[in-house]
Design a protein around this motif. Structure first.
Motif, PDB file in Angstrom:
ATOM      1  N   UNK A 120       0.852  -1.188   0.000  1.00 18.88           N
ATOM      2  CA  UNK A 120       0.000   0.000   0.000  1.00 18.88           C
ATOM      3  C   UNK A 120       0.889   1.240   0.000  1.00 18.88           C
ATOM      4  N   UNK A 121       0.836   2.007  -1.053  1.00 16.19           N
ATOM      5  CA  UNK A 121       1.741   3.146  -1.191  1.00 16.19           C
ATOM      6  C   UNK A 121       1.400   4.267  -0.223  1.00 16.19           C
ATOM      7  N   UNK A 122       0.171   4.234   0.330  1.00 18.47           N
ATOM      8  CA  UNK A 122      -0.236   5.328   1.201  1.00 18.47           C
ATOM      9  C   UNK A 122      -0.018   5.013   2.675  1.00 18.47           C
ATOM     10  N   UNK A 123       0.634   3.911   3.016  1.00 16.20           N
ATOM     11  CA  UNK A 123       0.860   3.596   4.421  1.00 16.20           C
ATOM     12  C   UNK A 123       1.778   4.652   5.020  1.00 16.20           C
ATOM     13  N   UNK A 124       1.420   5.128   6.190  1.00 19.52           N
ATOM     14  CA  UNK A 124       2.134   6.259   6.786  1.00 19.52           C
ATOM     15  C   UNK A 124       3.309   5.783   7.631  1.00 19.52           C
ATOM     16  N   UNK A 125       4.192   6.736   7.966  1.00 15.34           N
ATOM     17  CA  UNK A 125       5.333   6.413   8.829  1.00 15.34           C
ATOM     18  C   UNK A 125       4.857   6.068  10.242  1.00 15.34           C
ATOM     19  N   UNK A 126       3.774   6.695  10.682  1.00 21.32           N
ATOM     20  CA  UNK A 126       3.251   6.378  12.012  1.00 21.32           C
ATOM     21  C   UNK A 126       2.773   4.928  12.063  1.00 21.32           C
ATOM     22  N   UNK A 127       2.124   4.471  11.001  1.00 20.86           N
ATOM     23  CA  UNK A 127       1.653   3.085  10.965  1.00 20.86           C
ATOM     24  C   UNK A 127       2.824   2.111  10.940  1.00 20.86           C
ATOM     25  N   UNK A 128       3.871   2.449  10.185  1.00 18.17           N
ATOM     26  CA  UNK A 128       5.039   1.571  10.144  1.00 18.17           C
ATOM     27  C   UNK A 128       5.742   1.536  11.498  1.00 18.17           C
ATOM     28  N   UNK A 161      12.313   7.528  13.832  1.00 15.82           N
ATOM     29  CA  UNK A 161      11.991   8.841  14.401  1.00 15.82           C
ATOM     30  C   UNK A 161      10.527   8.957  14.807  1.00 15.82           C
ATOM     31  N   UNK A 162       9.665   8.173  14.196  1.00 16.74           N
ATOM     32  CA  UNK A 162       8.246   8.196  14.538  1.00 16.74           C
ATOM     33  C   UNK A 162       7.930   7.334  15.761  1.00 16.74           C
ATOM     34  N   UNK A 163       8.870   6.475  16.166  1.00 16.14           N
ATOM     35  CA  UNK A 163       8.594   5.562  17.278  1.00 16.14           C
ATOM     36  C   UNK A 163       8.282   6.301  18.581  1.00 16.14           C
ATOM     37  N   UNK A 164       9.056   7.325  18.983  1.00 18.19           N
ATOM     38  CA  UNK A 164       8.703   8.041  20.223  1.00 18.19           C
ATOM     39  C   UNK A 164       7.304   8.652  20.172  1.00 18.19           C
ATOM     40  N   UNK A 165       6.899   9.084  18.995  1.00  9.06           N
ATOM     41  CA  UNK A 165       5.589   9.706  18.853  1.00  9.06           C
ATOM     42  C   UNK A 165       4.471   8.691  19.120  1.00  9.06           C
ATOM     43  N   UNK A 172       2.297   9.053  22.470  1.00 11.92           N
ATOM     44  CA  UNK A 172       1.008   9.690  22.191  1.00 11.92           C
ATOM     45  C   UNK A 172       0.002   8.761  21.517  1.00 11.92           C
ATOM     46  N   UNK A 173       0.403   7.544  21.245  1.00 10.70           N
ATOM     47  CA  UNK A 173      -0.469   6.639  20.497  1.00 10.70           C
ATOM     48  C   UNK A 173      -1.828   6.425  21.113  1.00 10.70           C
ATOM     49  N   UNK A 174      -1.895   6.452  22.450  1.00 12.60           N
ATOM     50  CA  UNK A 174      -3.164   6.169  23.123  1.00 12.60           C
ATOM     51  C   UNK A 174      -4.183   7.288  22.975  1.00 12.60           C
ATOM     52  N   UNK A 175      -3.736   8.522  22.676  1.00 10.22           N
ATOM     53  CA  UNK A 175      -4.679   9.641  22.566  1.00 10.22           C
ATOM     54  C   UNK A 175      -4.892  10.096  21.125  1.00 10.22           C
ATOM     55  N   UNK A 176      -4.054   9.655  20.205  1.00 12.06           N
ATOM     56  CA  UNK A 176      -4.193  10.081  18.815  1.00 12.06           C
ATOM     57  C   UNK A 176      -5.286   9.267  18.126  1.00 12.06           C
ATOM     58  N   UNK A 177      -6.182   9.960  17.462  1.00 11.40           N
ATOM     59  CA  UNK A 177      -7.236   9.300  16.701  1.00 11.40           C
ATOM     60  C   UNK A 177      -6.850   9.116  15.235  1.00 11.40           C
ATOM     61  N   UNK A 178      -5.951   9.961  14.733  1.00 17.27           N
ATOM     62  CA  UNK A 178      -5.592   9.931  13.307  1.00 17.27           C
ATOM     63  C   UNK A 178      -4.079   9.916  13.111  1.00 17.27           C
ATOM     64  N   UNK A 179      -3.361   8.990  13.721  1.00 16.84           N
ATOM     65  CA  UNK A 179      -1.899   8.991  13.556  1.00 16.84           C
ATOM     66  C   UNK A 179      -1.472   8.756  12.114  1.00 16.84           C
ATOM     67  N   UNK A 180      -2.302   8.034  11.351  1.00 16.91           N
ATOM     68  CA  UNK A 180      -1.944   7.756   9.958  1.00 16.91           C
ATOM     69  C   UNK A 180      -1.982   9.002   9.085  1.00 16.91           C
ATOM     70  N   UNK A 181      -2.557  10.089   9.589  1.00 13.27           N
ATOM     71  CA  UNK A 181      -2.655  11.332   8.815  1.00 13.27           C
ATOM     72  C   UNK A 181      -1.480  12.282   9.080  1.00 13.27           C
ATOM     73  N   UNK A 182      -0.585  11.915   9.983  1.00 16.47           N
ATOM     74  CA  UNK A 182       0.526  12.806  10.333  1.00 16.47           C
ATOM     75  C   UNK A 182       1.553  12.814   9.202  1.00 16.47           C
ATOM     76  N   UNK A 183       1.822  13.956   8.576  1.00 13.15           N
ATOM     77  CA  UNK A 183       2.831  14.018   7.512  1.00 13.15           C
ATOM     78  C   UNK A 183       4.225  13.749   8.067  1.00 13.15           C
TER      79      UNK A 183
END
Length: 367
Positions: A181-189, A228-232, A236-247
């Motif tokens: 999936x070309x649109x998979x985000x860094x937060x998801x990875x 670099x996205x791992x600390x985020x 914050x993973x428990x409160x973020x509703x849209x982590x996949x949208x983070x550029x």
């Protein structure tokens, strides 16, 4: 007159001596008795049966070996009931957020069927563990829930793999499937790496080191971004509703701020806590402010939560939603200067005047 006894010499054959063979005329075969013929036929039948059984055993052994080979390769396919499939073997991120790609997959499966079976492995008591194809399984479950048609959607084509594959290999397959999936985000990875490290059955429990294992086929720069996205996602993973949208740029900047600014994690959590009605735009605006990319300074404190939609959205903001239609799920995207409707239907076949009237009526209603 006297009687004379006559003596005859009789030569008796010895008991062990073989009987003389009968002379068989030329051109004629020696006849056998019925018992001898029956014994000979029985012996021949026994030999034939033994040879046939040996061939059958050899064929069965070859088929069994081929079955094992195909099973290990996941090429044995069957229709498995949805309620017999568990999804606990691999840790996955399953936040209840909208998945518009899933809606497109549901529509595609409804129209043309499933082109690629999921992969499962036998578990216990007739159950199976999912090892590949979570979104396809989710699409089937959604179709079953929407239609109630257990005959069509109650069972899913599944490749049945042999048990015992290394857990690392299963995670790699899951990651590679997602990377398609070309649109998979860094937060998801990054979340995949975090979950791999969280799994008690894996050998590596450091999320950053897990990146090298899971994303071995990715380039060095990409693996660096994921780290670099791992600390985020960890903080914050428990409160973020849209982590996949983070550029990417926002995620990198925010991760650096999390390391440098004390108390920033608690501040973000406090601002997003219990704000269940926020949109993608709202959440990204909060993250941009704390990353130093927003117009408002952090010193001014948290921005007030909007009670109603803002009249003017920022240039990059967009609203997405779905509508159930007879042709499937219509994906609608509204952005600054653009309104897009995606549906599995050829709109070019609609009469132009009818299409113009429908669009004009829609625009009149939203003015």
């Amino acid at each position: 007159m006297s009687r004379k006894r006559r003596m005859f010499d009789i030569d008796l054959p010895e008991e062990d001596a073989p009987e003389p063979a009968e002379t068989v005329p030329a051109g004629k075969e020696q006849r056998r008795g019925p018992m001898a013929a029956a014994i000979n036929e029985t012996a021949e039948s026994t030999r034939d049966r033994a040879a046939m059984e040996a061939r059958i055993r050899a064929e069965n052994d070859a088929l069994a070996q081929e079955h094992v080979r195909l099973k290990r390769a996941g090429l044995i396919t069957d229709l498995i009931p949805l309620d017999a499939i568990d999804t606990g073997k691999l840790v996955r991120d399953r936040k209840p957020v909208a998945d518009f790609d899933l809606a497109e997959l549901v529509s595609s499966i409804r129209e043309i069927g499933l082109s690629n079976p999921i992969q499962v492995e036998p578990s216990t008591e007739g159950r199976y563990e999912l090892i590949q194809g979570w979104r396809r399984l989710s699409a089937y479950r959604q179709l079953l829930e929407e239609t109630g048609d257990a005959e069509a959607w109650g069972r899913i084509p599944s490749g049945i793999a042999a048990r015992g594959d290394q857990l690392e290999a299963l995670y790699r397959r899951m990651v590679d499937e997602n990377l398609v999936r070309k649109d998979i985000s860094f937060a998801e990875m990054a979340q995949l790496a975090v979950h791999y490290a969280m799994d008690p059955m894996t050998a590596e429990h450091d999320a950053e080191k897990a990146v090298a294992i899971l994303f071995r086929s990715a380039g060095y720069q990409k693996r660096s971004y994921i780290r670099n996205f791992i600390p985020l996602v960890e903080r914050l993973g428990e409160v973020l509703m849209y982590p996949q949208e983070i550029p990417r740029a926002l995620g990198l900047s925010l991760s650096q701020k999390l390391e440098e600014v004390p108390g920033i994690v608690a501040a973000i959590k406090s601002e997003l806590k219990d704000w269940d009605t926020r949109s993608i735009t709202d959440e990204l605006a909060v993250l941009r402010r704390y990353a130093g990319q927003g117009e408002e300074a952090l010193a001014s404190g948290p921005a007030p939560r909007p009670t109603s939609p803002a009249p003017q959205a920022e240039a990059k903001a967009k609203t997405t939603f779905q509508l159930a239609r007879p042709q499937g799920q219509a994906k609608c995207t509204a952005a600054n200067g653009r309104l897009e409707i995606r549906l599995s239907r050829d709109f070019s076949t609609i009469d132009r005047r009818k299409l113009e009237a429908a669009v004009a009526s829609m625009l009149d209603q939203i003015e």
